[in-house]
Design an enzyme around this catalytic site. Sequence first.
Site, PDB file in Angstrom:
ATOM      1  CG  ASN A 109      -2.118  -0.959   0.924  1.00 23.21           C
ATOM      2  OD1 ASN A 109      -2.453  -1.214  -0.243  1.00 23.21           O
ATOM      3  ND2 ASN A 109      -2.726  -1.489   1.966  1.00 23.21           N
ATOM      4  CG  ASN A 132      -4.732  -4.107   5.760  1.00 22.55           C
ATOM      5  OD1 ASN A 132      -5.407  -4.959   6.331  1.00 22.55           O
ATOM      6  ND2 ASN A 132      -3.468  -3.860   6.073  1.00 22.55           N
ATOM      7  CB  THR A 241       4.062  -6.176   7.177  1.00 24.57           C
ATOM      8  OG1 THR A 241       4.726  -6.744   6.039  1.00 24.57           O
ATOM      9  CG2 THR A 241       5.019  -5.305   7.946  1.00 24.57           C
ATOM     10  CB  THR A 242      -0.611  -7.382   5.548  1.00 26.73           C
ATOM     11  OG1 THR A 242      -1.233  -7.031   6.786  1.00 26.73           O
ATOM     12  CG2 THR A 242      -1.615  -8.063   4.654  1.00 26.73           C
ATOM     13  N   GLY A 243       2.117  -7.639   4.079  1.00 23.35           N
ATOM     14  CA  GLY A 243       2.813  -7.834   2.806  1.00 23.35           C
ATOM     15  C   GLY A 243       3.760  -9.021   2.856  1.00 23.35           C
ATOM     16  CD1 TRP A 263       9.427   4.267  -0.873  1.00 25.12           C
ATOM     17  CD2 TRP A 263      10.855   2.769  -1.711  1.00 25.12           C
ATOM     18  NE1 TRP A 263      10.660   4.874  -0.973  1.00 25.12           N
ATOM     19  CE2 TRP A 263      11.561   3.978  -1.494  1.00 25.12           C
ATOM     20  CE3 TRP A 263      11.566   1.679  -2.236  1.00 25.12           C
ATOM     21  CZ2 TRP A 263      12.917   4.124  -1.779  1.00 25.12           C
ATOM     22  CZ3 TRP A 263      12.919   1.836  -2.525  1.00 25.12           C
ATOM     23  CH2 TRP A 263      13.568   3.046  -2.310  1.00 25.12           C
ATOM     24  CE1 TYR A 276       3.929   3.018   6.483  1.00 26.64           C
ATOM     25  CE2 TYR A 276       1.573   3.083   6.877  1.00 26.64           C
ATOM     26  CZ  TYR A 276       2.785   2.440   6.994  1.00 26.64           C
ATOM     27  OH  TYR A 276       2.855   1.222   7.608  1.00 26.64           O
ATOM     28  CG  HIS A 277      -1.492   3.532   3.693  1.00 22.12           C
ATOM     29  ND1 HIS A 277      -2.375   3.439   4.734  1.00 22.12           N
ATOM     30  CD2 HIS A 277      -0.658   2.463   3.818  1.00 22.12           C
ATOM     31  CE1 HIS A 277      -2.091   2.367   5.470  1.00 22.12           C
ATOM     32  NE2 HIS A 277      -1.048   1.762   4.930  1.00 22.12           N
ATOM     33  CG  HIS A 293       4.267  -4.083  11.111  1.00 20.37           C
ATOM     34  ND1 HIS A 293       3.963  -5.399  11.349  1.00 20.37           N
ATOM     35  CD2 HIS A 293       3.097  -3.490  10.784  1.00 20.37           C
ATOM     36  CE1 HIS A 293       2.668  -5.580  11.185  1.00 20.37           C
ATOM     37  NE2 HIS A 293       2.111  -4.438  10.844  1.00 20.37           N
TER      38      HIS A 293
HETATM   39  N1  CTP Z   1       3.940  -1.426   2.692  1.00 18.18           N
HETATM   40  C1  CTP Z   1       5.210  -0.957   2.372  1.00 18.18           C
HETATM   41  N2  CTP Z   1       5.482   0.374   2.460  1.00 18.18           N
HETATM   42  C2  CTP Z   1       4.560   1.246   2.892  1.00 18.18           C
HETATM   43  C3  CTP Z   1       3.272   0.779   3.245  1.00 18.18           C
HETATM   44  C4  CTP Z   1       2.991  -0.567   3.132  1.00 18.18           C
HETATM   45  O1  CTP Z   1       6.083  -1.747   2.011  1.00 18.18           O
HETATM   46  N3  CTP Z   1       4.852   2.542   2.938  1.00 18.18           N
HETATM   47  C5  CTP Z   1       3.634  -2.863   2.517  1.00 18.18           C
HETATM   48  C6  CTP Z   1       3.810  -3.670   3.813  1.00 18.18           C
HETATM   49  O2  CTP Z   1       4.315  -4.955   3.487  1.00 18.18           O
HETATM   50  C7  CTP Z   1       2.400  -3.779   4.330  1.00 18.18           C
HETATM   51  C8  CTP Z   1       1.577  -3.827   3.040  1.00 18.18           C
HETATM   52  O3  CTP Z   1       2.277  -2.981   2.131  1.00 18.18           O
HETATM   53  O4  CTP Z   1       2.153  -4.917   5.089  1.00 18.18           O
HETATM   54  C9  CTP Z   1       0.151  -3.332   3.214  1.00 18.18           C
HETATM   55  O5  CTP Z   1       0.155  -2.070   3.842  1.00 18.18           O
HETATM   56  P1  CTP Z   1      -0.705  -1.783   5.152  1.00 18.18           P
HETATM   57  O6  CTP Z   1      -2.127  -1.849   4.786  1.00 18.18           O
HETATM   58  O7  CTP Z   1      -0.206  -0.511   5.760  1.00 18.18           O
HETATM   59  O8  CTP Z   1      -0.330  -3.089   6.033  1.00 18.18           O
HETATM   60  P2  CTP Z   1       0.096  -3.387   7.548  1.00 18.18           P
HETATM   61  O9  CTP Z   1       1.065  -2.350   8.052  1.00 18.18           O
HETATM   62  O10 CTP Z   1       0.566  -4.791   7.625  1.00 18.18           O
HETATM   63  O11 CTP Z   1      -1.224  -3.277   8.286  1.00 18.18           O
HETATM   64  P3  CTP Z   1      -1.493  -2.810   9.763  1.00 18.18           P
HETATM   65  O12 CTP Z   1      -1.019  -1.370   9.848  1.00 18.18           O
HETATM   66  O13 CTP Z   1      -2.968  -2.956   9.890  1.00 18.18           O
HETATM   67  O14 CTP Z   1      -0.695  -3.742  10.630  1.00 18.18           O
END
Ligand code: CTP
Length: 319
Positions: A109, A132, A241-243, A263, A276-277, A293
Amino acid sequence: RAEVVINGSSSPAVVDRSNESIKHNIQPASAKWKHNETLSLRIRKQILKFLDAEKDISVLKGTLKPGDIIHYIFDRDSTMNVSQNLYELLPRTSPLKNKHFRTCAIVGNSGVLLNSGCGQEIDTHSFVIRCNLAPVQEYARDVGLKTDLVTMNPSVIQRAFEDLVNATWREKLLQRLHSLNGSILWIPAFMARGGKERVEWVNELILKHRVNVRTAYPSLRLLHAVRGYWLTNKVHIKRPTTGLLMYTLATRFCNQIYLYGFWPFPLDQNQNPVKYHYYDSLKYGYTSQASPHTMPLEFKALKSLHEQGALKLTVGQCD
Ligand code: CTP
């Protein structure tokens, strides 16, 4: 026989947060990257010693009954009872039973996807995994639309759907669920007690409105098994992490794995700011000590696998 080197150092990497994006320059560049099939098969075999995606992707109906008590994985002292709704939504057989795909996309994301133009490329993969319940419609050019599996941490209900405080938010979530149109909705329901009600609300909506999704609830052992695999390979993650969970599962049923939107750094390779997202205004929380994480560490491991041809990371524009 040569080992897979995922993390060169034997101690947890100390993350220097200055100029991280420069350190993480991705080589080989997209056009020069070549898939290393032998290595991918070796990784699949190694991971199979810890978990089996076909089984661990979901608890099955035969293994639980309504009223059974489950201890949360991260809150061992708290328990939940398997509700009638949860029981009804458990799959009878694994949604990945006998599944094999030539290429899979895992879409993280990160805001690095914005202006990437990767949507078309992502949609050409045989199986597309998203995380997510991230929105796609408004970002189709950069992230694509195809979704075969999408995860949903219970916290998403709070963060993106205002804990369904009123009919408008309930309707928003319902529309998003309807748009999944038969794909797998993967809900980590047994991780932390904080998700209890949120999981129940979603289950209820799905049943009440006969939403066409195939629900899956990861096994109780998955998280520890995934962590165990990475720890054995000297990647000292706190909580995957989910990824990373998705990549680890995907090695079982995907021949080639392509990652987009991974990233975890505030600047891109050209020093431009990165959200971030791609779809909301969430900030870089992973830098806090309290965060469960260790994303930059995970990234380092994935980058090393990219360099060895076991997976392909795309962190810039698609051709
Ligand atoms: N991710 C990434 N860099 C970011 C944001 C996300 O590499 N800036 C990757 C991570 O592997 C992450 C996945 O994308 O697990 C999905 O993003 P997110 O929905 O933010 O997942 P989580 O952080 O795992 O979820 P949560 O905050 O609910 O634990």
